[in-house]
Enzyme design. Structure first.
Site, mmCIF file in Angstrom:
data_model
loop_
_atom_site.group_PDB
_atom_site.id
_atom_site.type_symbol
_atom_site.label_atom_id
_atom_site.label_comp_id
_atom_site.label_asym_id
_atom_site.label_seq_id
_atom_site.Cartn_x
_atom_site.Cartn_y
_atom_site.Cartn_z
ATOM 1 C CG ASN A 193 11.391 -23.987 -74.570
ATOM 2 O OD1 ASN A 193 10.960 -25.123 -74.726
ATOM 3 N ND2 ASN A 193 11.183 -23.014 -75.452
ATOM 4 C CE LYS A 220 13.977 -23.236 -77.866
ATOM 5 N NZ LYS A 220 14.545 -22.249 -78.774
ATOM 6 C CG HIS A 278 8.981 -20.195 -77.998
ATOM 7 N ND1 HIS A 278 9.661 -20.302 -79.193
ATOM 8 C CD2 HIS A 278 9.922 -20.110 -77.030
ATOM 9 C CE1 HIS A 278 10.965 -20.293 -78.943
ATOM 10 N NE2 HIS A 278 11.151 -20.175 -77.637
ATOM 11 C CD GLU A 338 11.947 -22.217 -81.298
ATOM 12 O OE1 GLU A 338 11.508 -23.128 -80.584
ATOM 13 O OE2 GLU A 338 13.073 -21.701 -81.121
ATOM 14 C CD GLU A 353 12.412 -16.911 -75.406
ATOM 15 O OE1 GLU A 353 13.292 -17.511 -74.770
ATOM 16 O OE2 GLU A 353 11.638 -17.481 -76.191
ATOM 17 N N GLY A 411 18.789 -19.294 -80.216
ATOM 18 C CA GLY A 411 19.525 -20.382 -80.861
ATOM 19 C C GLY A 411 20.636 -19.932 -81.776
ATOM 20 C CB SER A 453 22.219 -16.938 -77.177
ATOM 21 O OG SER A 453 21.789 -17.326 -78.471
HETATM 22 P P1 13P Z 1 18.293 -20.607 -76.832
HETATM 23 O O1 13P Z 1 18.633 -20.475 -75.373
HETATM 24 O O2 13P Z 1 18.673 -21.945 -77.399
HETATM 25 O O3 13P Z 1 18.769 -19.440 -77.618
HETATM 26 O O4 13P Z 1 16.673 -20.588 -76.939
HETATM 27 C C1 13P Z 1 15.973 -19.577 -76.286
HETATM 28 C C2 13P Z 1 14.546 -19.913 -76.292
HETATM 29 O O5 13P Z 1 13.892 -19.896 -77.324
HETATM 30 C C3 13P Z 1 13.922 -20.307 -75.018
HETATM 31 O O6 13P Z 1 12.548 -20.358 -75.134
#
Ligand code: 13P
Length: 256
Positions: free
Chosen positions: A12, A14, A102, A104, A174, A180, A219
């Site tokens: 992903n 983003k 997601h 976010e 997640e 992140g 992560s």
């Molecule tokens: P990270 O791998 O940067 O922690 O992000 C995970 C994520 O939100 C994947 O959709």
């Protein structure tokens, strides 16, 4: 008999990479992967909307068996929805997967349960597969609410979904506090929550709990992917930051 589920590792990206940078990343990724890798694991990249067409062209021209995913979509076919992208538009670009709900989108952009559900239904109606994201915040975890949060995200997200579509769905667990932050969940903990996810899917759609593929996200990097993949309930990963580096993402795909 245990169900054999094909591993699925998705990047992903983003809101990162221009379409030119995205082309370079996918080309480099393809140089590092070979048939054995694609046979063993389904590899997916989810670029921003602006790079979807470019990546689709590269994948087709070079016959690279990486699947294309989108990070979001609207639920209507077309209309007065300024700034939105429809499932019809994505399906035309050979998009296979669409990330729905997601964290976010839920927490930064205020997507509620009903919105996520509309998106899941629209994605399926257009012949694509949702990657439905669920996961608890740190406050919810500390309050012992992880299972109930994940259960309600699933039951709301999967409302009115045709039972025949459920076995092909992908769920991404997640935990919000692991996204992140560099602080991944303990693989055994993630596996336990994922067992609850399967149980909930099974109670909603009997017989489907062992069929859906469930990814872990938060992560993930080359140094910890194997510890997740060795858990019996974890079928893959949804990778954020580490998927932007093609060499690192290739190492994650080749975790074996
Ligand atoms: P990270 O791998 O940067 O922690 O992000 C995970 C994520 O939100 C994947 O959709």
């Amino acid at each position: 008999m245990a169900v054999k589920r094909r591993p699925i590792i998705a990047g992903n990206w983003k809101m990162n990479l221009t379409h030119l940078e995205a082309i370079q990343v996918v080309q480099k990724l393809s140089y590092s992967l070979d048939k054995k890798d694609y046979d063993a694991t389904e590899v997916v990249v989810c670029p921003p909307f602006t790079a979807l067409r470019s990546i689709q062209t590269v994948l087709e021209a070079d016959r690279i068996p990486i699947r294309l995913g989108a990070q979001n979509c609207h639920w209507e076919e077309a209309g007065a929805f300024t700034g939105e992208v429809s499932p019809t538009m994505l399906a035309k670009l050979q998009v296979t997967y669409v990330i729905c709900g997601h964290s976010e989108r839920r927490h930064v952009f205020g997507e509620d349960y009903a919105t996520v559900n509309r998106k899941v239904l629209a994605v399926i109606a257009h012949g694509m597969t949702p990657i439905l994201c669920v996961g608890e915040t740190v406050e919810q975890r500390d309050a012992g609410e992880t299972e109930s949060v994940v259960r309600s995200q699933l039951s709301a997200g999967l409302q009115k979904v045709d039972a025949a579509a459920v076995p092909t769905l992908v769920v991404a667990y997640e935990p919000v506090w692991a996204i992140g932050t560099g602080r991944n969940a303990e693989p055994t903990d993630a596996n336990e929550v994922i067992a609850h996810i399967r149980a909930e899917v099974d109670s909603l759609f009997p017989g489907s709990g062992e069929e859906v593929r469930v990814q872990y996200g938060g992560s993930v990097k080359s140094g910890n992917i194997a510890s997740f993949m060795e858990q019996p309930g974890i079928d893959g990963a949804l990778v954020g930051g580490a998927s932007l580096d093609p060499e690192e993402f290739a190492r994650i795909v080749r975790y074996r």
